[in-house]
Design a protein around this motif. Structure first.
Motif, PDB file in Angstrom:
ATOM      1  N   LEU A  33       0.869  -1.179   0.000  1.00  0.00           N
ATOM      2  CA  LEU A  33       0.000   0.000   0.000  1.00  0.00           C
ATOM      3  C   LEU A  33       0.912   1.238   0.000  1.00  0.00           C
ATOM      4  CD1 LEU A  33      -2.722   1.471   0.442  1.00  0.00           C
ATOM      5  CD2 LEU A  33      -2.536   0.901   2.875  1.00  0.00           C
ATOM      6  N   ASN A  34       0.701   2.142  -0.944  1.00  0.00           N
ATOM      7  CA  ASN A  34       1.469   3.395  -1.008  1.00  0.00           C
ATOM      8  C   ASN A  34       1.493   4.025   0.386  1.00  0.00           C
ATOM      9  OD1 ASN A  34       2.705   5.742  -2.011  1.00  0.00           O
ATOM     10  ND2 ASN A  34       0.706   6.699  -2.420  1.00  0.00           N
ATOM     11  N   ASP A  35       2.676   4.196   0.971  1.00  0.00           N
ATOM     12  CA  ASP A  35       2.677   4.590   2.391  1.00  0.00           C
ATOM     13  C   ASP A  35       2.002   5.944   2.622  1.00  0.00           C
ATOM     14  OD1 ASP A  35       4.807   6.035   1.418  1.00  0.00           O
ATOM     15  OD2 ASP A  35       6.308   5.186   2.782  1.00  0.00           O
ATOM     16  N   VAL A  65     -11.169   3.276  -2.515  1.00  0.00           N
ATOM     17  CA  VAL A  65     -11.310   3.210  -3.972  1.00  0.00           C
ATOM     18  C   VAL A  65      -9.921   3.078  -4.578  1.00  0.00           C
ATOM     19  CG1 VAL A  65     -12.102   4.411  -6.049  1.00  0.00           C
ATOM     20  CG2 VAL A  65     -13.380   4.657  -3.895  1.00  0.00           C
ATOM     21  N   SER A  66      -9.752   2.084  -5.420  1.00  0.00           N
ATOM     22  CA  SER A  66      -8.442   1.880  -6.015  1.00  0.00           C
ATOM     23  C   SER A  66      -8.564   1.420  -7.449  1.00  0.00           C
ATOM     24  CB  SER A  66      -7.673   0.824  -5.199  1.00  0.00           C
ATOM     25  OG  SER A  66      -6.335   0.757  -5.656  1.00  0.00           O
ATOM     26  N   MET A  67      -7.583   1.792  -8.252  1.00  0.00           N
ATOM     27  CA  MET A  67      -7.499   1.271  -9.603  1.00  0.00           C
ATOM     28  C   MET A  67      -6.170   0.554  -9.715  1.00  0.00           C
ATOM     29  SD  MET A  67      -7.381   3.417 -13.115  1.00  0.00           S
ATOM     30  CE  MET A  67      -5.721   3.119 -13.675  1.00  0.00           C
ATOM     31  N   ILE A 120     -10.587  11.547   0.012  1.00  0.00           N
ATOM     32  CA  ILE A 120      -9.280  11.847   0.593  1.00  0.00           C
ATOM     33  C   ILE A 120      -8.212  11.013  -0.122  1.00  0.00           C
ATOM     34  CG2 ILE A 120      -7.916  12.019   2.707  1.00  0.00           C
ATOM     35  CD1 ILE A 120     -10.414  12.279   4.315  1.00  0.00           C
ATOM     36  N   CYS A 121      -7.141  11.684  -0.539  1.00  0.00           N
ATOM     37  CA  CYS A 121      -6.041  11.030  -1.245  1.00  0.00           C
ATOM     38  C   CYS A 121      -4.744  11.263  -0.476  1.00  0.00           C
ATOM     39  CB  CYS A 121      -5.839  11.653  -2.630  1.00  0.00           C
ATOM     40  SG  CYS A 121      -7.214  11.465  -3.758  1.00  0.00           S
ATOM     41  N   GLY A 122      -3.728  10.484  -0.835  1.00  0.00           N
ATOM     42  CA  GLY A 122      -2.370  10.819  -0.403  1.00  0.00           C
ATOM     43  C   GLY A 122      -1.883  11.952  -1.295  1.00  0.00           C
ATOM     44  N   GLU A 124       1.007  11.804  -2.974  1.00  0.00           N
ATOM     45  CA  GLU A 124       1.891  11.331  -4.030  1.00  0.00           C
ATOM     46  C   GLU A 124       1.940   9.818  -3.979  1.00  0.00           C
ATOM     47  OE1 GLU A 124       5.799  13.390  -4.764  1.00  0.00           O
ATOM     48  OE2 GLU A 124       6.589  11.483  -4.064  1.00  0.00           O
ATOM     49  N   SER A 125       1.965   9.185  -5.156  1.00  0.00           N
ATOM     50  CA  SER A 125       2.240   7.755  -5.155  1.00  0.00           C
ATOM     51  C   SER A 125       3.747   7.603  -5.298  1.00  0.00           C
ATOM     52  CB  SER A 125       1.488   7.058  -6.285  1.00  0.00           C
ATOM     53  OG  SER A 125       1.703   7.708  -7.513  1.00  0.00           O
ATOM     54  N   THR A 126       4.314   6.689  -4.534  1.00  0.00           N
ATOM     55  CA  THR A 126       5.775   6.622  -4.485  1.00  0.00           C
ATOM     56  C   THR A 126       6.372   6.048  -5.769  1.00  0.00           C
ATOM     57  OG1 THR A 126       5.605   4.525  -3.326  1.00  0.00           O
ATOM     58  CG2 THR A 126       5.988   6.479  -1.984  1.00  0.00           C
ATOM     59  N   ASP A 127       5.548   5.482  -6.647  1.00  0.00           N
ATOM     60  CA  ASP A 127       6.112   5.011  -7.918  1.00  0.00           C
ATOM     61  C   ASP A 127       6.018   6.075  -9.004  1.00  0.00           C
ATOM     62  OD1 ASP A 127       3.356   4.752  -7.978  1.00  0.00           O
ATOM     63  OD2 ASP A 127       3.357   2.850  -9.059  1.00  0.00           O
ATOM     64  N   ALA A 128       4.825   6.633  -9.210  1.00  0.00           N
ATOM     65  CA  ALA A 128       4.666   7.625 -10.274  1.00  0.00           C
ATOM     66  C   ALA A 128       5.231   8.974  -9.847  1.00  0.00           C
ATOM     67  CB  ALA A 128       3.202   7.767 -10.646  1.00  0.00           C
ATOM     68  N   ARG A 129       5.060   9.312  -8.587  1.00  0.00           N
ATOM     69  CA  ARG A 129       5.559  10.574  -8.023  1.00  0.00           C
ATOM     70  C   ARG A 129       5.091  11.786  -8.822  1.00  0.00           C
ATOM     71  NH1 ARG A 129      11.143  11.483  -5.710  1.00  0.00           N
ATOM     72  NH2 ARG A 129       9.780  12.774  -4.466  1.00  0.00           N
ATOM     73  N   MET A 130       3.832  11.792  -9.246  1.00  0.00           N
ATOM     74  CA  MET A 130       3.367  12.930 -10.024  1.00  0.00           C
ATOM     75  C   MET A 130       2.690  13.984  -9.167  1.00  0.00           C
ATOM     76  SD  MET A 130       2.019  11.270 -13.585  1.00  0.00           S
ATOM     77  CE  MET A 130       1.871  12.841 -14.454  1.00  0.00           C
ATOM     78  N   SER A 131       2.004  13.546  -8.116  1.00  0.00           N
ATOM     79  CA  SER A 131       1.263  14.492  -7.264  1.00  0.00           C
ATOM     80  C   SER A 131       0.232  15.281  -8.042  1.00  0.00           C
ATOM     81  CB  SER A 131       2.213  15.489  -6.598  1.00  0.00           C
ATOM     82  OG  SER A 131       2.857  14.908  -5.522  1.00  0.00           O
ATOM     83  N   VAL A 132      -0.430  14.657  -8.979  1.00  0.00           N
ATOM     84  CA  VAL A 132      -1.431  15.378  -9.757  1.00  0.00           C
ATOM     85  C   VAL A 132      -2.814  14.752  -9.722  1.00  0.00           C
ATOM     86  CG1 VAL A 132       0.193  16.438 -11.364  1.00  0.00           C
ATOM     87  CG2 VAL A 132      -0.761  14.195 -11.904  1.00  0.00           C
TER      88      VAL A 132
HETATM   89  N1  LIG Z   1      -4.372   3.885  -9.281  1.00  0.00           N
HETATM   90  C1  LIG Z   1      -4.836   4.608  -8.254  1.00  0.00           C
HETATM   91  N2  LIG Z   1      -5.882   4.171  -7.516  1.00  0.00           N
HETATM   92  C2  LIG Z   1      -6.346   4.898  -6.470  1.00  0.00           C
HETATM   93  N3  LIG Z   1      -5.824   6.066  -6.072  1.00  0.00           N
HETATM   94  C3  LIG Z   1      -4.775   6.559  -6.762  1.00  0.00           C
HETATM   95  C4  LIG Z   1      -4.227   5.869  -7.890  1.00  0.00           C
HETATM   96  N4  LIG Z   1      -3.203   6.604  -8.365  1.00  0.00           N
HETATM   97  C5  LIG Z   1      -3.111   7.703  -7.579  1.00  0.00           C
HETATM   98  N5  LIG Z   1      -4.058   7.685  -6.600  1.00  0.00           N
HETATM   99  C6  LIG Z   1      -4.284   8.683  -5.525  1.00  0.00           C
HETATM  100  O1  LIG Z   1      -3.680   9.911  -5.901  1.00  0.00           O
HETATM  101  C7  LIG Z   1      -2.620  10.269  -5.008  1.00  0.00           C
HETATM  102  C8  LIG Z   1      -1.509  10.966  -5.778  1.00  0.00           C
HETATM  103  O2  LIG Z   1      -0.942  10.096  -6.740  1.00  0.00           O
HETATM  104  P1  LIG Z   1      -0.003  10.568  -7.934  1.00  0.00           P
HETATM  105  O3  LIG Z   1      -0.646  11.740  -8.582  1.00  0.00           O
HETATM  106  O4  LIG Z   1       0.087   9.351  -8.825  1.00  0.00           O
HETATM  107  O5  LIG Z   1       1.340  10.911  -7.336  1.00  0.00           O
HETATM  108  C9  LIG Z   1      -2.229   8.953  -4.328  1.00  0.00           C
HETATM  109  O6  LIG Z   1      -1.635   9.199  -3.068  1.00  0.00           O
HETATM  110  C10 LIG Z   1      -3.587   8.245  -4.237  1.00  0.00           C
HETATM  111  O7  LIG Z   1      -4.336   8.735  -3.140  1.00  0.00           O
END
Ligand SMILES: Nc1ncnc2c1ncn2[C@@H]1O[C@H](COP(=O)(O)O)[C@@H](O)[C@H]1O
Ligand SMILES: Cc1cc2nc3c(=O)[nH]c(=O)nc-3n(C[C@H](O)[C@H](O)[C@H](O)COP(=O)(O)OP(=O)(O)OC[C@H]3O[C@@H](n4cnc5c(N)ncnc54)[C@H](O)[C@@H]3O)c2cc1C
Lengths: 261, 317
Positions: A33-35, A65-67, A120-122, A124-132
């Protein structure tokens, strides 16, 4: 109050990652799980706990909710064992290698029809690191955006949410009416460890698995394409000296050779 | 000639060097227009500070909504500018605000987005360093108006003077962008040192400073460097959060990064790993940060740094 928490399963931060055919090879690495999303789950639970809890049949609920691929259920179970009520996983072969635009489109479609007050989201995802993704979700849903929150408070009677936004640009106080998209930074709380009871309970919780047809969106052609990827040469092994009274001078010598002085 | 728009980047009312970096990348094959988003009455001042880098035009949009409705209002304005002027691409600074604005604009204009580029070629191929800097990726947007966010300090800026033509554009921010309201804003306290993400040299301190950053600061000052900190140091309140380097802090890629009393946790590495040269001072020879070091000193930072500071000062005088 109905809260959706977006979580992503990501490769373990320590795992060696590589690209295969222009996308991250997710097969060969441990997934977790993305920390940063644990803070989002924790914050959602704290919000409902402060307003009557999220017992079955009550007014409050937290839905994960997850994809991602089918095996993202492992990461989802962790969020459920922390105390979330149920989960929706969108999984479809056509989604492999999706970018943030596709991800936000799918998530928005699921959330739009779920009757949620808050997402509610994190950050950033630690793999994509886009924060968008959170900002894109807000744009797609036409909901208020309150991101990079280092604190969140909600008033369910007034249907309002307030946050403190903490970024390199400073600290802002932001508020909005429901429905809203919130993202949280890691300073906001300390995520709980799932209890044994929580882990057992999570096994019985529902994960509603949906494909794209069920969600009602079509797979998009990618908005951006990777032309090539290559491993960078590893850093050349450096020089290591032990300070025996001259370490500072050694450092200065190195910096001089490298023309930093 | 093709037209590339950049979103001018400001710290307070000062145009940052990042703006010139964006312009430098954009100018490789296009005429560059900088979009300036300003409070009512502030446009002329901000526009006048956009004077370095190959910028042909400045487009000023004034609205009180930028302060009140933040990212959403900025993205709404930029998307409207794109719809009106049809540029060939949009470049934005890769920080929290820039990435969020870019993300919303991408959705609004149905365009592809690439974040954290360290370079952008004339044909708009973006270079990214992923997986902790271990892999180089080249990619290109295939749909809509390419939107690329560029990491500060990655592209060598052409800082030559320019006198762009200024145009004012009046727009109405849509109601959908006004749903969240900023009621107060506190900018970060600015010290006399260079900005962390723009600095050529960064000296960072961690738990090993034990709360005393004076040796780190003196060494930084001798080199004209910015000061960074690990999360252990910012969490303990020893240094402001705005100086945190790492996954949940700032990403820096200076010419030289000096890590003092920092162990090298993966979350810290995520923010400094792409620095060109890395020097380390740590008393534990096994600290993982040594894996990244071009030059490492196993020793006590309170002995090594003062000696090094003296050495640098002596050489400069
Ligand atoms: N595939 C996914 N499924 C569910 N939530 C996501 C997914 N990708 C990104 N998020 C949410 O968007 C946040 C920012 O992700 P990102 O923009 O990819 O760095 C994450 O911390 C998650 O809360
Ligand atoms: C979700 C999440 C996000 C995070 N984000 C970040 C982030 O953005 N940035 C970040 O930095 N961390 C981040 N962390 C924390 C990270 O995991 C580490 O805990 C942190 O980086 C450790 O800081 P440190 O190296 O200063 O401390 P430590 O790991 O305690 O290391 C201190 C080092 O100092 C050395 N030392 C002690 N005394 C001296 C001396 N007198 N002279 C020389 N050396 C000495 C020791 O040998 C040791 O190696 C995050 C963690 C999580 C869970």
């Amino acid at each position: 109050m109905k809260i959706a928490v977006c979580v992503k399963q990501v490769p373990d931060s320590w795992a060696e990652k590589k690209m295969v055919n222009g996308v991250l090879d997710r097969e060969g690495v441990d997934a977790v799980l993305n920390d940063l999303d644990e803070y989002a789950v924790e914050e959602a639970l704290r919000i409902v706990e402060a307003h009557g809890g999220n017992e079955e049949g009550g007014a409050n609920s937290v839905t994960i909710v997850s994809m991602g691929p089918e095996r993202a259920t492992e990461a989802i179970r962790k969020a459920l064992s922390m105390g979330a009520n149920d989960a929706i996983l969108v999984s479809d072969v056509a989604l492999a290698g999706s970018d943030a635009l596709a991800t936000s489109k799918v998530l928005a479609e699921v959330i739009k029809n779920g009757g949620f007050d808050l997402v509610i989201c994190g950050t950033e995802s630690t793999d994509a690191r886009m924060s968008v993704v959170p900002a894109m979700l807000a744009q797609r849903l036409g909901w208020a955006q309150l991101t990079f929150a280092s604190s969140v408070s909600v008033d369910p009677a007034a249907n309002t949410v307030s946050i403190t936004r903490t970024t390199e640009a400073g600290v802002d106080a932001i508020n909005a009416k429901f429905p809203a998209v919130v993202s949280v930074v890691e300073k906001i709380n300390e995520p709980r460890y799932p209890s044994f009871k929580g882990i057992m309970a999570a096994k019985k919780k529902t994960i509603d698995s949906r494909d794209l047809a069920t969600v009602g969106v079509s797979a998009e052609s990618a908005w951006s394409l990777v032309a090539d990827s290559s491993p960078r040469p590893p850093r050349a092994a450096g020089v290591k000296v032990t300070d025996e009274g001259n370490g500072g001078n050694d450092l200065v010598k190195f910096l001089t050779e490298k023309k930093f002085i | 000639m093709s037209q590339i728009f950049i979103l001018a980047d400001f710290a307070g009312d000062k145009c940052t060097k990042t703006t010139a970096e964006l312009a430098t990348a954009a100018a490789r094959n296009a005429s560059v227009t900088a979009i300036v988003l300003a409070a009512p009455g502030a446009g002329a001042t901000l526009a006048a500070s956009v004077k370095h880098g190959p910028i042909a035009n400045v487009l000023v949009v004034e609205s009180a909504d930028f302060a009140t409705h933040g990212v959403a209002a900025a993205a709404d304005a930029v998307a409207q500018v794109i719809a009106q002027k049809s540029p060939n691409a949009l470049l934005v600074a890769s920080h929290a605000y820039g990435k969020e604005v870019a993300g919303r604009v991408a959705v609004a204009t149905d365009s592809g987005i690439i974040t954290d580029a360290v370079d952008v070629a004339a044909d708009l191929t973006a270079t990214q360093l992923v997986f902790g800097g271990s892999t180089t990726v080249h990619s290109k947007v295939s749909n809509g108006v390419p939107i690329i966010t560029v990491r500060p300090n990655s592209i060598e800026a052409d800082l030559s003077d320019s006198t762009p033509a200024v145009e004012n554009l009046s727009l109405t921010i849509s109601d959908a962008a006004k749903l969240a309201t900023t009621t107060s804003s506190t900018p970060p306290v600015k010290g006399g040192r260079p900005e962390l993400t723009e600095a050529q040299v960064v000296v960072s301190g961690g738990r090993g400073t034990n709360g005393d950053f004076s040796a780190v600061e003196s060494f930084a000052d001798s080199l004209g460097a910015a000061v960074g900190a690990s999360r252990a140091a910012t969490d303990a309140g020893w240094y402001p959060h705005s100086h945190q380097v790492g996954q949940t802090g700032k990403t820096v890629s200076p010419q030289l990064y000096v890590a003092c009393g920092i162990s090298g946790a993966i979350q810290h590495r995520a923010g400094m790993q792409t620095s060109k040269t890395i020097a380390v001072i740590n008393k534990d020879p096994e600290a993982p940060i040594f894996d990244l070091a071009d030059f490492g000193v196993v020793g006590d930072l309170f002995a090594v740094l003062p000696q090094a500071t003296q050495g640098v000062t002596a050489q400069k005088s």
